[in-house]
Write a protein that holds these residues in place. Sequence first.
Motif, mmCIF file in Angstrom:
data_model
loop_
_atom_site.group_PDB
_atom_site.id
_atom_site.type_symbol
_atom_site.label_atom_id
_atom_site.label_comp_id
_atom_site.label_asym_id
_atom_site.label_seq_id
_atom_site.Cartn_x
_atom_site.Cartn_y
_atom_site.Cartn_z
ATOM 1 N N SER A 49 0.838 -1.204 0.000
ATOM 2 C CA SER A 49 0.000 0.000 0.000
ATOM 3 C C SER A 49 0.870 1.251 0.000
ATOM 4 O O SER A 49 0.592 2.215 -0.717
ATOM 5 C CB SER A 49 -0.929 -0.001 1.210
ATOM 6 N N GLY A 50 1.921 1.236 0.809
ATOM 7 C CA GLY A 50 2.823 2.377 0.845
ATOM 8 C C GLY A 50 3.500 2.625 -0.482
ATOM 9 O O GLY A 50 3.545 3.758 -0.974
ATOM 10 N N MET A 51 4.005 1.555 -1.073
ATOM 11 C CA MET A 51 4.695 1.704 -2.359
ATOM 12 C C MET A 51 3.724 2.125 -3.463
ATOM 13 O O MET A 51 4.087 2.911 -4.340
ATOM 14 C CB MET A 51 5.412 0.410 -2.718
ATOM 15 N N SER A 52 2.499 1.627 -3.409
ATOM 16 C CA SER A 52 1.499 1.973 -4.423
ATOM 17 C C SER A 52 1.066 3.429 -4.323
ATOM 18 O O SER A 52 0.696 4.044 -5.329
ATOM 19 C CB SER A 52 0.269 1.067 -4.284
ATOM 20 N N SER A 53 1.113 3.984 -3.125
ATOM 21 C CA SER A 53 0.685 5.370 -2.928
ATOM 22 C C SER A 53 1.856 6.352 -2.921
ATOM 23 O O SER A 53 1.652 7.561 -2.820
ATOM 24 C CB SER A 53 -0.091 5.485 -1.609
ATOM 25 N N ASP A 54 3.061 5.849 -3.046
ATOM 26 C CA ASP A 54 4.250 6.692 -2.925
ATOM 27 C C ASP A 54 4.311 7.805 -3.966
ATOM 28 O O ASP A 54 4.570 8.959 -3.616
ATOM 29 C CB ASP A 54 5.508 5.814 -3.016
ATOM 30 N N ALA A 55 4.073 7.488 -5.216
ATOM 31 C CA ALA A 55 4.204 8.505 -6.275
ATOM 32 C C ALA A 55 3.200 9.650 -6.101
ATOM 33 O O ALA A 55 3.608 10.823 -6.123
ATOM 34 C CB ALA A 55 4.082 7.866 -7.654
ATOM 35 N N VAL A 107 -7.115 10.002 -4.606
ATOM 36 C CA VAL A 107 -6.085 9.528 -5.539
ATOM 37 C C VAL A 107 -5.276 8.393 -4.915
ATOM 38 O O VAL A 107 -4.991 7.384 -5.569
ATOM 39 C CB VAL A 107 -5.162 10.696 -5.971
ATOM 40 N N VAL A 108 -4.928 8.530 -3.644
ATOM 41 C CA VAL A 108 -4.154 7.503 -2.938
ATOM 42 C C VAL A 108 -4.949 6.196 -2.858
ATOM 43 O O VAL A 108 -4.436 5.122 -3.162
ATOM 44 C CB VAL A 108 -3.747 8.002 -1.528
ATOM 45 N N SER A 109 -6.205 6.285 -2.474
ATOM 46 C CA SER A 109 -7.049 5.073 -2.400
ATOM 47 C C SER A 109 -7.170 4.409 -3.755
ATOM 48 O O SER A 109 -7.085 3.177 -3.864
ATOM 49 C CB SER A 109 -8.437 5.425 -1.869
ATOM 50 N N ARG A 110 -7.351 5.201 -4.780
ATOM 51 C CA ARG A 110 -7.474 4.663 -6.136
ATOM 52 C C ARG A 110 -6.167 3.991 -6.572
ATOM 53 O O ARG A 110 -6.180 2.903 -7.154
ATOM 54 C CB ARG A 110 -7.849 5.780 -7.105
ATOM 55 N N ALA A 111 -5.030 4.606 -6.267
ATOM 56 C CA ALA A 111 -3.731 4.028 -6.635
ATOM 57 C C ALA A 111 -3.530 2.688 -5.935
ATOM 58 O O ALA A 111 -3.097 1.713 -6.562
ATOM 59 C CB ALA A 111 -2.601 4.998 -6.274
ATOM 60 N N GLN A 114 -5.709 0.022 -7.448
ATOM 61 C CA GLN A 114 -5.339 -0.360 -8.813
ATOM 62 C C GLN A 114 -4.017 -1.097 -8.916
ATOM 63 O O GLN A 114 -3.874 -1.957 -9.780
ATOM 64 C CB GLN A 114 -5.306 0.875 -9.722
ATOM 65 N N VAL A 115 -3.033 -0.786 -8.059
ATOM 66 C CA VAL A 115 -1.699 -1.348 -8.290
ATOM 67 C C VAL A 115 -1.084 -2.094 -7.117
ATOM 68 O O VAL A 115 0.029 -2.604 -7.244
ATOM 69 C CB VAL A 115 -0.701 -0.284 -8.811
ATOM 70 N N CYS A 116 -1.757 -2.191 -5.989
ATOM 71 C CA CYS A 116 -1.192 -2.957 -4.877
ATOM 72 C C CYS A 116 -1.490 -4.437 -5.111
ATOM 73 O O CYS A 116 -2.579 -4.926 -4.825
ATOM 74 C CB CYS A 116 -1.762 -2.497 -3.530
ATOM 75 N N LYS A 123 -7.766 -9.614 -1.680
ATOM 76 C CA LYS A 123 -9.188 -9.321 -1.878
ATOM 77 C C LYS A 123 -9.858 -10.303 -2.824
ATOM 78 O O LYS A 123 -11.019 -10.651 -2.646
ATOM 79 C CB LYS A 123 -9.366 -7.896 -2.400
ATOM 80 N N SER A 124 -9.130 -10.751 -3.834
ATOM 81 C CA SER A 124 -9.746 -11.635 -4.831
ATOM 82 C C SER A 124 -9.547 -13.111 -4.517
ATOM 83 O O SER A 124 -10.240 -13.955 -5.056
ATOM 84 C CB SER A 124 -9.181 -11.339 -6.222
ATOM 85 N N GLY A 125 -8.584 -13.404 -3.647
ATOM 86 C CA GLY A 125 -8.256 -14.803 -3.388
ATOM 87 C C GLY A 125 -7.342 -15.307 -4.486
ATOM 88 O O GLY A 125 -7.228 -14.707 -5.548
ATOM 89 N N THR A 126 -6.655 -16.387 -4.234
ATOM 90 C CA THR A 126 -5.750 -16.927 -5.238
ATOM 91 C C THR A 126 -5.640 -18.432 -5.054
ATOM 92 O O THR A 126 -5.857 -18.950 -3.959
ATOM 93 C CB THR A 126 -4.356 -16.257 -5.141
ATOM 94 N N GLU A 127 -5.326 -19.104 -6.104
ATOM 95 C CA GLU A 127 -5.111 -20.546 -6.041
ATOM 96 C C GLU A 127 -3.688 -20.795 -5.543
ATOM 97 O O GLU A 127 -2.750 -20.134 -5.975
ATOM 98 C CB GLU A 127 -5.287 -21.157 -7.438
#
Length: 138
Positions: A49-55, A107-111, A114-116, A123-127
């Motif tokens: 989350s930090g890295m995704s919102s850094d820019a 903008v931070v929440s959206r970033a 979208q990219v974290c 959130k989506s789960g994974t196999e």
Amino acid sequence: MTKLWVERTGVRRYTGHSSRGAQVLVGSEDVDGVFTPGELLKIALAACSGMSSDAPLARRLGDDYPATIHVSGPADREQERYPLLEETLELDLSSLTEAEAQRLLTVVSRAIDQVCTVGRTLKSGTEVRFEVAGHERA
């Protein structure tokens, strides 16, 4: 692609490695100086989350803005999972107007959404596939 692996170093104690030379100590809660796997999961989420919102934050607050992301969530031991992980981003937005701060937070929440990769995966789960290698019978 970076290779990742863990090596057993003791009872319920491992060292995680990356092919880029990084190491992390992993173990159970009763061992000092190690992260539990669940703690690493939470740290990975907060760091992502930090890295995704850094820019967007650096663009608005400057490259040296201070930030801390707290992450928590108790385990459900009956199901052996974390049903809820909560993150709190601490920022000093006192230099912004209320409208500017709200726009930046949007903008931070959206970033992050979208990219974290870690958050999106959780959130989506994974196999997950697991196998045991080196178990050939003669």
